[in-house]
Design an enzyme around this catalytic site. Structure first.
Site: not given
Ligand code: BES
Ligand code: ZN
Length: 579
Positions: A249, A338
């Site tokens: 984050e 990702y």
């Molecule tokens: N920005 C994302 C969460 C998100 C992405 C919400 C797309 C809605 C649509 C956040 O930074 C994220 O990637 N969270 C991951 C964390 C992990 C990859 C370390 C999660 O929530 O699992």
């Molecule tokens: Zn993210």
């Protein structure tokens, strides 16, 4: 707004009750006509709010009210908070939910500043992704300013019985008071992370970096709302084993918040870059050996996702750049954006060398700061600033526009995993590698030499959480309930306080009747935790058998009120799907 002579201003709305619309500044407002465009059945994007304006109008005031259909909002009853006495409210905007609580032009390419005045119950603290007053305001009135232009999905609000701890170095943590102490211990490395991140890719641009730990219903691990990352309380493991989520984050403060994907088709530019950056922070913080274990877990997940996509005919969606026309942008949130995205950069690093890649990324964040980029713009910049200059070749077209993993994809080398892989292989062969072993040693006692027997038992603490994840995920799905019981007696996975382990364990257990022996624990987990990444795989695993499906439906019926709409909608889809 800037007005170049338009007669209509168009806003996105979904689930909002528009009461009236006026033009002009306070005191000199004049009411104007508006219409609300048609809503398709099951529309994902909502409706257009069309407001009649004059060629010179620069101020539009929309009076509205949110409704039950305002999917961004999670209004929590006191029972779902840690305090159990005060209610809580938070929002989740990404990808296209901001329009369900604020009428605006809700696209990531639209960068805006905002300010807000809020009135909340006097005993609750209000926070936004903006400059915050930080302290409880006795009159319940709060003022917020975000003076840097941000995309609309990053506007966020939280209200609750929240306390604050300052780490120094412009970093701090907010949480419900009961959780605050645990948060301080878990996240104490934040200032160091910040330093590492700035050394890698340049000065932090958002003044402060504070984290707000939300109640358990929060659907994500973390959400990079600027100046105020939202974090899931499942990160509070007591052993810092999941702080890579915070590194992630924090990294978004550059990749995503400073330089933003122009459309959700290029989510990989936000998330892939961020996962790569996250891995680099973890390497600096914990060393390469551990960082590579984390990277290996992610790579394994990517391979699993690619296999699943192949068998479900969605392999086309394994391109980094996605075609999302008429589709919910939520589907872009997968291991492709990702992990394939991160391995794009790992492979690029291997091709051009770390020094050159780092210089490139640093200049990329500087050059596109407070702007949005598309894949094509990224490619132009990559060519101009890195590849053409060095005369190096990189098959970026295969990576970005073709499905699957190009053959030059970098492999992770994590020698540390050989022990855990061996345990899994032995266990799968019907052996028990966790049986205590004995060792004889000579010691000196009262002047005499004496032979003593030492028992060596392997314990859970001897390996990283991520190593145990790899272990559980490597176990055969045909493992008999008795064998799972045996493992449970020795390693207590089902009693873990780490939700990564619990999730993997419950999923494995769902392949046999063992799941019905631990029904109580599964239910307890699903009632408490709302993070979609944990909840969804368990429901999916349960739904594979008729008996499991009935269990899942029963639990969901009780738990759905505890979930944010993001999680609720995803689980609903799984349990609806005809088998
Ligand atoms: N920005 C994302 C969460 C998100 C992405 C919400 C797309 C809605 C649509 C956040 O930074 C994220 O990637 N969270 C991951 C964390 C992990 C990859 C370390 C999660 O929530 O699992
Ligand atoms: Zn993210």
């Amino acid at each position: 707004m800037e007005n170049r002579g338009a007669d209509t201003a168009i806003f996105d709305v979904k689930g909002l009750l528009i009461q009236k619309v006026t033009l002009g500044s306070k005191g000199a407002e004049k009411e104007t006509d508006f219409t609300i465009g048609p809503m398709d059945k099951d529309s994902i994007i909502g409706q257009a709010l069309l407001v009649n304006v004059d060629a010179k109008t620069t101020k539009v005031n929309i009076y509205y009210q949110t409704t039950e259909a305002s999917a961004a909002l999670d209004w929590l009853d006191t029972s779902l908070t840690s305090s159990k006495t005060k209610p809580f409210l938070y929002t989740q905007g990404q990808a296209i939910l901001t329009r369900t609580w604020i009428p605006l032009q809700d696209a990531p390419s639209n960068r805006i500043t905002y300010s807000a005045d809020l009135k909340v119950p006097k005993d609750l603290l209000a926070l936004m992704s903006a400059k915050n007053p930080k302290k409880l305001q006795k009159n319940g009135l709060y003022h917020f300013e975000m003076t840097k232009p941000i995309p609309s999905y990053l506007i966020a609000l939280a209200v609750g019985d929240i306390g604050f701890h300052d780490f120094g170095n412009n970093c701090g943590v907010y949480a419900e008071k009961e959780l605050l102490f645990d948060c301080v211990k878990e996240f104490e490395d934040l200032p160091q992370m910040m330093q590492v991140a700035e050394e890698l890719y340049g000065t932090y641009q958002w003044e402060r970096y504070d984290v707000l730990v939300l109640p358990y219903s929060f659907p994500f691990g973390g959400m990079e709302n600027p100046m105020l990352t939202f974090a899931n309380p499942t990160l509070l493991t007591g052993d810092k084993s999941l702080v890579s989520v915070l590194a992630h984050e924090l990294a978004h403060s550059w990749s995503g918040n400073l330089v933003t994907n122009q459309t959700w088709s290029d989510l990989w530019l936000n998330e892939g870059t961020t996962v790569y950056f996250e891995q680099r922070i973890m390497e600096a913080l914990r060393g390469k050996e551990i960082a590579d274990v984390l990277a290996q877990v992610e790579f394994n997940e990517l391979e699993q996702t690619l296999n699943d996509m192949r068998s479900s005919n969605s392999y086309q969606d394994s391109k980094l750049h996605l075609d999302l026309s008429n589709r919910d942008p939520d589907i872009a949130m997968s291991d492709i954006a990702y992990v394939k995205g991160a391995f794009f950069f790992r492979t690029l690093e291997n091709t051009v060398g770390r020094k050159r890649l780092d210089a490139f990324l640093k200049s990329y964040f500087g050059n596109f700061a407070f702007q949005t980029v598309s894949s094509d713009q990224f490619i132009d910049y990559l060519n101009a600033q890195l590849l053409d200059k060095t005369d190096l070749q990189f098959n970026y077209k295969d990576w970005i526009f073709k499905p699957g993993l190009p053959s030059n994809c970098s492999k992770v080398d994590a020698p540390r995993l050989s022990t855990i892989n061996q345990y899994a292989a032995e266990f799968n062969k019907g052996k028990n590698p966790f049986e205590p072993t004995y060792k004889y040693e000579w010691i000196r006692k009262n002047g005499k030499r004496k032979r003593v027997k030492r028992t060596l038992t392997l314990s859970y603490q001897d390996h990283l959480i991520q190593e145990w994840q790899i272990f559980i995920r490597s176990l055969s799905t045909e493992t008999e309930p008795a064998r799972l019981q045996l493992l449970e007696r020795q390693l207590h996975f089902g009693q873990s306080n780490n939700s990564e382990i619990l999730c993997d364990w419950f999923v494995l257990a769902s392949y046999s009747d063992y799941i019905f022996q631990i029904e109580k624990e599964v239910k307890q987990f699903l009632l408490k935790i709302g993070r979609r990444k944990y909840v969804l795989p368990i429901y999916e695993a349960l739904a594979r058998t008729p008996r499991g499906r009935i269990l899942a439906q029963g639990i969901f019926h009780e738990a759905k009120g505890n979930y944010h709409s993001v999680t609720r909608a995803s689980v609903w889809k799984v349990l609806q799907a005809k088998k």
